[in-house]
Design an enzyme around this catalytic site. Structure first.
Site, short mmCIF file in Angstrom:
data_model
loop_
_atom_site.label_atom_id
_atom_site.label_comp_id
_atom_site.label_asym_id
_atom_site.label_seq_id
_atom_site.Cartn_x
_atom_site.Cartn_y
_atom_site.Cartn_z
N TRP A 20 0.79 -1.23 0.00
CA TRP A 20 0.00 0.00 0.00
C TRP A 20 0.82 1.28 0.00
CZ3 TRP A 20 1.57 1.99 4.60
CH2 TRP A 20 1.90 1.09 5.60
N ASN A 21 2.06 1.20 0.42
CA ASN A 21 2.83 2.45 0.43
C ASN A 21 3.49 2.64 -0.93
OD1 ASN A 21 4.63 0.26 0.91
ND2 ASN A 21 6.18 1.76 1.36
N LYS A 78 -1.36 -6.06 -9.70
CA LYS A 78 -2.32 -6.19 -8.60
C LYS A 78 -2.01 -5.15 -7.55
CE LYS A 78 -3.43 -8.42 -4.72
NZ LYS A 78 -3.80 -7.19 -4.03
N GLY A 90 6.40 -6.35 -0.76
CA GLY A 90 5.49 -6.50 0.38
C GLY A 90 6.25 -7.03 1.57
N GLY A 91 5.54 -7.68 2.46
CA GLY A 91 6.17 -8.17 3.67
C GLY A 91 6.73 -9.59 3.50
N GLU A 145 10.96 -7.86 -3.08
CA GLU A 145 11.44 -6.65 -2.41
C GLU A 145 10.65 -6.55 -1.11
OE1 GLU A 145 13.85 -4.95 -3.55
OE2 GLU A 145 13.91 -5.39 -5.68
N LEU A 146 11.33 -6.83 0.01
CA LEU A 146 10.58 -6.95 1.27
C LEU A 146 10.93 -5.81 2.22
CD1 LEU A 146 10.98 -10.82 1.49
CD2 LEU A 146 9.30 -9.48 0.21
N CYS A 150 9.89 1.29 3.17
CA CYS A 150 10.66 0.06 3.36
C CYS A 150 12.11 0.38 3.74
CB CYS A 150 10.62 -0.80 2.12
SG CYS A 150 11.05 0.13 0.66
N GLU A 185 10.25 -4.86 12.24
CA GLU A 185 9.88 -3.74 11.39
C GLU A 185 8.56 -3.14 11.88
OE1 GLU A 185 8.46 -4.49 7.41
OE2 GLU A 185 9.50 -2.71 6.67
P1 NAD Z 1 1.71 -7.33 2.25
O1 NAD Z 1 2.82 -8.29 2.10
O2 NAD Z 1 0.65 -7.59 3.25
O3 NAD Z 1 0.92 -7.12 0.86
C1 NAD Z 1 1.59 -6.82 -0.34
C2 NAD Z 1 0.74 -7.27 -1.52
O4 NAD Z 1 0.67 -8.70 -1.52
C3 NAD Z 1 -0.70 -6.76 -1.48
O5 NAD Z 1 -1.07 -6.37 -2.79
C4 NAD Z 1 -1.47 -8.00 -1.04
O6 NAD Z 1 -2.82 -8.01 -1.48
C5 NAD Z 1 -0.68 -9.11 -1.71
N1 NAD Z 1 -0.87 -10.43 -1.11
C6 NAD Z 1 -1.18 -10.73 0.18
N2 NAD Z 1 -1.28 -12.07 0.34
C7 NAD Z 1 -1.03 -12.63 -0.87
C8 NAD Z 1 -0.96 -13.97 -1.34
N3 NAD Z 1 -1.22 -15.01 -0.55
N4 NAD Z 1 -0.67 -14.17 -2.65
C9 NAD Z 1 -0.40 -13.14 -3.45
N5 NAD Z 1 -0.47 -11.84 -3.07
C10 NAD Z 1 -0.77 -11.59 -1.79
O7 NAD Z 1 2.43 -5.95 2.50
P2 NAD Z 1 1.81 -4.61 3.05
O8 NAD Z 1 1.45 -4.77 4.47
O9 NAD Z 1 0.78 -4.14 2.07
O10 NAD Z 1 3.11 -3.66 2.90
C11 NAD Z 1 4.07 -3.52 3.87
C12 NAD Z 1 5.29 -4.36 3.60
O11 NAD Z 1 5.86 -4.08 2.33
C13 NAD Z 1 6.38 -4.04 4.60
O12 NAD Z 1 7.01 -5.19 5.09
C14 NAD Z 1 7.34 -3.18 3.80
O13 NAD Z 1 8.61 -3.08 4.30
C15 NAD Z 1 7.26 -3.82 2.48
N6 NAD Z 1 7.77 -2.91 1.44
C16 NAD Z 1 8.94 -3.22 0.82
C17 NAD Z 1 9.46 -2.38 -0.14
C18 NAD Z 1 10.75 -2.71 -0.87
O14 NAD Z 1 10.95 -2.22 -1.96
N7 NAD Z 1 11.62 -3.49 -0.34
C19 NAD Z 1 8.78 -1.23 -0.49
C20 NAD Z 1 7.60 -0.94 0.16
C21 NAD Z 1 7.09 -1.82 1.12
#
Ligand code: NAD
Length: 490
Positions: free
Chosen positions: A151-152, A175, A228-229, A250-251, A284, A382
């Protein structure tokens, strides 16, 4: 009551989904828009459209230069529509308008940079060690790309995937996150206006366990680019075991900022503020662990506390606001819990640590926590919020050990005027990015990605376009002589 309704974009058409969900404006805590929740069959239609577009002459007949022109047009449209996109992103995520505006403008540079690379993707002619053979390689688009973002900074995190993918000739299903997807759904209108053939770019949104799972297990997906996470990343990797899609992750991070005794303390203080309080800490690369030499601890922390207390918290749409709300109530609750746990473990709240008065949305004060132990929860986990943990050190070796005492390894900062020490630290810190005497600087020219639990693969930088290609090896026998012994490898 939702005042805006957004649609998904599949195969060149905007459409409603059978199911919708409400999106909350984090600054007010109120519903402001209705979003489509893509079903598994919507995802299937989007992937099939992308798969068909991959071999359709509308896309394949475009040479790299023609693709680049479309990308340049998209970049111009981003600039022209900057204000609208920024307003929508701010309404949907709470990120301050000041930053969403400047970010949308800079995102255009990612499309321009990768557009410039599109016609520089080359194979090689080999001076092959076999007689009567012409041998060369081709770089071909890898196929349908699933781009999944959190989301960010959804617009930015999409650009680092979509721009190289399009430049390489791939087709893409994006997505958006279920939290704050509006800017990407609006962005789809610019993709449409730019004139990309139907199916080349599709934008859906919805929930991870339905839309996300359907996308990442889809047999026609060849490449997954995920941000994502780490918990979600494990699901993604298991899902990719189905389609064997090439995956990049990219986590998150728990990035250290090391300040030595010879650093310019005022400059370091400003950089630390930008690293942890910009974007309300929801970055992140947030520099969430300050590791400061004991001799300058008090001088630096006093400045940081004063700066944190002077931050203008308010309506993220106002340009004077410096810190807006967190993106979700869930995020606010998680931060409150982690701060409380850290205090129980011995952390001292130097400033912040609670919700500010007089704000209805998901606000949390800029917070500085002095920590004695590196095992404190706020040092290890985090938070993804405006919370800075402070640790002290006495020697360079201790600073390195503390900096590397994390399961993550995304970004880091080092503040020193000693050139030799700066270079030593760059080598010793285990992270994908080291900023020296600066923090939170990005460019399309520079790779971005982490070590350890921060994931694998790099986004940005010229090489990242190769991750959206496959190499084909071509052998041409130029001899007129008949092929001899069939039982030996030639
Ligand atoms: P999240 O992992 O909950 O969700 C990310 C995406 O994955 C969303 O679009 C979500 O709908 C999707 N998703 C969730 N479950 C899934 C599944 N089973 N299969 C496929 N897709 C699925 O992350 P968040 O809470 O939205 O974002 C925060 C995290 O993202 C933090 O850990 C942050 O550090 C990380 N982040 C990393 C970077 C980077 O470039 N390294 C940049 C921004 C954010």
């Amino acid at each position: 009551m939702a005042s805006r309704t957004f649609q998904q974009y599949i195969n060149g058409a905007f459409e409603d989904a059978a199911e919708t969900f409400d999106s909350i404006n984090p600054a007010t805590g109120q519903v402001w828009a209705s979003m489509p929740a893509a079903s598994a069959s919507d995802v299937d239609r989007a992937v099939v459209a992308a798969h068909e577009a991959l071999v359709d002459s509308a896309w394949t007949s475009m040479n790299a230069g023609a693709r680049a022109k479309l990308m340049m047009r998209l970049a111009d449209l981003l600039v022209e529509n900057n204000d609208l996109l920024a307003e929508i992103e701010t309404a949907d995520t709470g990120k301050i308008r000041r930053e969403t505006r400047s970010q949308v403008l800079y995102i255009a540079e990612y499309y321009r940079y990768f557009a410039g690379l599109a016609d520089k993707l080359v194979g090689h002619h080999m001076p092959i060690d076999k007689p009567d053979m012409e041998a060369y390689t081709l770089r071909e688009p890898i196929g349908v790309v699933a781009a999944i973002v959190p989301w960010n900074s959804q617009m930015f995190l999409t650009a680092v995937k979509l721009a190289p993918a399009l430049a390489a000739g791939c087709t893409v299903v994006i997505k958006a996150s279920e939290d704050g997807p509006a800017p990407l759904l609006e962005f789809a209108r610019l993709v449409h206006e730019a004139g990309f053939p139907s199916g080349v770019v599709n934008v859906i949104t919805g929930f991870g366990d339905t839309a996300g799972k359907a996308l990442t297990t889809h047999p026609l997906v060849s490449r997954i680019a995920f941000t994502g996470g780490p918990g979600t990343a494990r699901h993604i990797v298991r899902n990719a075991a189905e389609n064997l899609a090439v995956t990049s992750l990219e986590l998150g991070g728990k990035s250290p900022v090391v300040v030595f005794e010879d650093a310019d303390i005022d400059s370091a203080a400003n950089a630390i503020v930008s690293g942890i309080f910009a974007a309300t800490g929801q970055s992140c690369v947030a520099g969430s662990r300050l590791i400061v030499h004991e001799s300058v601890h008090d001088a630096l922390v006093t400045r940081l506390v004063a700066k944190a207390q002077a931050i203008v918290i308010g309506d993220p749409q106002l340009l004077e606001t410096e810190m807006g709300p967190l993106a979700t109530g869930r995020q606010l609750a998680a931060i409150q819990e982690l701060v409380a746990r850290s205090v129980e473990q011995g952390a001292t709240v130097l400033t912040g640590g609670k919700q500010p008065d007089n704000h209805a949305g998901f606000y949390f004060e800029p917070t500085v926590l002095d920590c004695v132990s590196p095992d404190t929860a706020c040092v290890q986990e985090e938070l993804f919020g405006p919370v800075l943990s402070v640790l002290t050190f006495t020697s360079e070796a201790e600073a390195v050990a503390l900096a590397n005492d994390t399961k993550y390894g995304l970004a880091s900062g080092v503040f020193t005027r000693d050139l030799g020490r700066a270079h030593r630290m760059v080598r010793k810190i285990r992270a994908g990015i080291v900023w020296v005497n600066t923090y939170r600087v990005i460019s399309p020219m520079m790779p971005f990605g982490g070590y350890g639990m921060s994931g694998y693969g790099r986004e940005g930088g010229a090489e990242s376009i190769l991750d959206y290609t496959r190499t084909k090896s071509v052998w041409i026998n130029t001899s007129e002589a008949p092929i001899g012994d069939p039982f030996i490898m030639r």
